[in-house]
Each structure stands twice: as C-alpha cells, then as structure tokens.
Write an enzyme that holds these catalytic residues in place. Structure first.
Site, mmCIF file in Angstrom:
data_model
loop_
_atom_site.group_PDB
_atom_site.id
_atom_site.type_symbol
_atom_site.label_atom_id
_atom_site.label_comp_id
_atom_site.label_asym_id
_atom_site.label_seq_id
_atom_site.Cartn_x
_atom_site.Cartn_y
_atom_site.Cartn_z
ATOM 1 N N GLY A 41 11.703 22.966 36.165
ATOM 2 C CA GLY A 41 10.656 22.149 35.579
ATOM 3 C C GLY A 41 9.555 21.970 36.600
ATOM 4 O O GLY A 41 9.736 22.261 37.788
ATOM 5 N N GLN B 95 2.554 17.879 40.652
ATOM 6 C CA GLN B 95 3.074 18.793 41.678
ATOM 7 C C GLN B 95 2.102 19.934 41.981
ATOM 8 O O GLN B 95 2.277 20.623 42.990
ATOM 9 C CB GLN B 95 4.426 19.364 41.260
ATOM 10 C CG GLN B 95 5.544 18.319 41.250
ATOM 11 C CD GLN B 95 6.870 18.950 40.918
ATOM 12 O OE1 GLN B 95 7.218 19.088 39.749
ATOM 13 N NE2 GLN B 95 7.611 19.372 41.933
ATOM 14 N N HIS C 274 14.195 13.856 35.757
ATOM 15 C CA HIS C 274 13.556 14.253 37.014
ATOM 16 C C HIS C 274 12.064 14.535 36.783
ATOM 17 O O HIS C 274 11.214 14.067 37.554
ATOM 18 C CB HIS C 274 14.277 15.491 37.581
ATOM 19 C CG HIS C 274 13.698 16.024 38.844
ATOM 20 N ND1 HIS C 274 14.369 15.971 40.053
ATOM 21 C CD2 HIS C 274 12.499 16.631 39.115
ATOM 22 C CE1 HIS C 274 13.613 16.512 40.993
ATOM 23 N NE2 HIS C 274 12.473 16.916 40.450
ATOM 24 N N GLU C 275 11.754 15.288 35.741
ATOM 25 C CA GLU C 275 10.348 15.680 35.529
ATOM 26 C C GLU C 275 9.496 14.490 35.073
ATOM 27 O O GLU C 275 8.357 14.343 35.514
ATOM 28 C CB GLU C 275 10.245 16.832 34.520
ATOM 29 C CG GLU C 275 10.926 18.117 34.971
ATOM 30 C CD GLU C 275 10.555 18.561 36.374
ATOM 31 O OE1 GLU C 275 9.398 18.357 36.791
ATOM 32 O OE2 GLU C 275 11.434 19.112 37.064
ATOM 33 N N HIS D 233 8.467 12.325 37.938
ATOM 34 C CA HIS D 233 7.297 12.808 38.696
ATOM 35 C C HIS D 233 6.010 12.184 38.164
ATOM 36 O O HIS D 233 5.114 11.835 38.938
ATOM 37 C CB HIS D 233 7.170 14.333 38.574
ATOM 38 C CG HIS D 233 7.949 15.093 39.594
ATOM 39 N ND1 HIS D 233 7.737 14.980 40.940
ATOM 40 C CD2 HIS D 233 8.934 16.023 39.466
ATOM 41 C CE1 HIS D 233 8.555 15.788 41.599
ATOM 42 N NE2 HIS D 233 9.303 16.436 40.722
ATOM 43 N N CYS E 24 14.109 19.673 44.471
ATOM 44 C CA CYS E 24 12.750 19.561 43.925
ATOM 45 C C CYS E 24 11.852 20.532 44.677
ATOM 46 O O CYS E 24 11.931 20.624 45.907
ATOM 47 C CB CYS E 24 12.244 18.134 44.113
ATOM 48 S SG CYS E 24 10.577 17.873 43.494
ATOM 49 N N LEU E 25 10.985 21.219 43.937
ATOM 50 C CA LEU E 25 10.073 22.162 44.579
ATOM 51 C C LEU E 25 9.102 21.454 45.522
ATOM 52 O O LEU E 25 8.558 22.080 46.426
ATOM 53 C CB LEU E 25 9.294 22.942 43.514
ATOM 54 C CG LEU E 25 10.151 23.877 42.646
ATOM 55 C CD1 LEU E 25 9.341 24.398 41.466
ATOM 56 C CD2 LEU E 25 10.693 25.046 43.474
#
Ligand code: NI
Length: 188
Positions: free
Chosen positions: A45, A50, A141-142, A145, A99-100
């Site tokens: 995701g 981000q 999680h997304e 953000h 996480c990226l």
C-alpha cells in the site's frame, strides 16, 4: 504516470493530517503515481503523503507472491479517497509491520481483525465494505498514514523492533504460522 520518490520518517509531511479531496478528477494523476510507486517498491500500500502530497488518498494492492510480504493473501487494487475506518469488534491481532517510509525496520503492532471501510473510489463512487483478517491490518496501516501516524507510533513493545534480515531469520517462521491461522479463519 511515474514512479515518485518515497519520503522517509523524519519528513514532516508524514506527520500531517491529510486534507480531504473535494474533486476526484483532480487526483487522477496522483492515483496513477501512487500505484506506479507502490508497485515499483513492492509495497502492499502507499498513502499520498508518502510521496509528499498531504491529501486523503491511498492505494492498496497485494499481488502474490509479494517479495516483501510473501505471506500476505492477495488484495485487488483498491483506491481509497477520504477513507474512514471503524473497528467492528474489540478483537485485535499482533501484526508485524514494515513501511516504505521507515526503511529496514519492522515491529509488532496490534490491529483490529474486522473493520468497516468507507471511502470514495477513484471515480468518486462510494465504497462501503468490511475488511477482515491480515488484510484489515494493511487498511489500518494505510489510513493511519493519512492521519499522520506511522506504525512505529503504535509499537507498544519497542523490543519487537527489528531489521528485515533479523525478522526473516528469527521471527518470520512463527509469524507466518500465526498469520496463516488468521487468514484461514477470515479468508483474507
Ligand atoms: Ni507505511
């Protein structure tokens, strides 16, 4: 459409509460970039902040096998605009997340096992759906953000923090067994 740079922990845009989108036609290029960037990075995701854009847009997709998350069941490409989530029970599971925007770190986070997700899709049509199991962790999680929250904020036991190679070597087998039971129970 292009692959964008992913901003990393420490960049203030990751701590902003993203602004709602008034007009989905204005974010079509952003959605395309999010999808391209997520796929290029093998993410499950990606949220707009981000890539430096504090708007309430995120994309989720798991194509199997995903090299970062080989144990995740598939999730079809989902675009969420202005998402709202609501837990459907108090039950949680211990998810080991990465996480990226937080390179080479994983940690254990409690996530609800059942969620109602309301949003608009990229055409502006309403989404009102229930997400269960391991996939519910990805949706939490997304959407976190978009509220300026990173998974590390939700790690209650910081001794669970580990690098990706330590996770693979030491913790992945037990975790995979545990999440397989979760996925088998909920089908996702
Ligand atoms: Ni993330």
């Amino acid at each position: 459409m292009s692959v964008r740079d992913i901003v990393r922990i420490g960049h203030p845009v990751l701590r902003e509460v993203a602004a709602p989108v008034d007009d989905v036609t204005a974010v079509q290029g952003l959605v395309d970039d999010l999808v391209d960037t997520m796929r290029a990075a093998n993410g499950a995701g990606l949220a707009a902040n981000q890539i430096g854009v504090p708007l309430q847009v995120c994309v989720i997709e798991v194509r199997t096998p995903n090299p970062r998350y080989p144990y995740k069941p598939p999730i079809p490409l989902t675009v969420l605009v202005n998402p709202r989530i609501e837990p459907l029970s108090d039950e949680t599971f211990a998810n080991c997340e990465g996480c990226l925007s937080v390179p080479d770190l994983r940690g254990v986070v409690d996530r609800h096992v059942e969620l109602r997700v309301r949003a608009l899709d990229r055409e502006g049509s309403p989404i009102d759906t229930v997400v269960r199991g391991l996939s519910a962790g990805t949706f939490q999680h997304e959407t976190d953000h978009l509220n300026g929250t990173l998974f590390v904020d939700r790690v209650t036991d910081t001794r669970t923090l580990c690098t990706w190679s330590e996770f693979r070597e030491r913790y992945e087998p037990e975790f995979v067994t545990r999440v397989a039971a979760l996925v088998s129970r909920f089908g996702s």
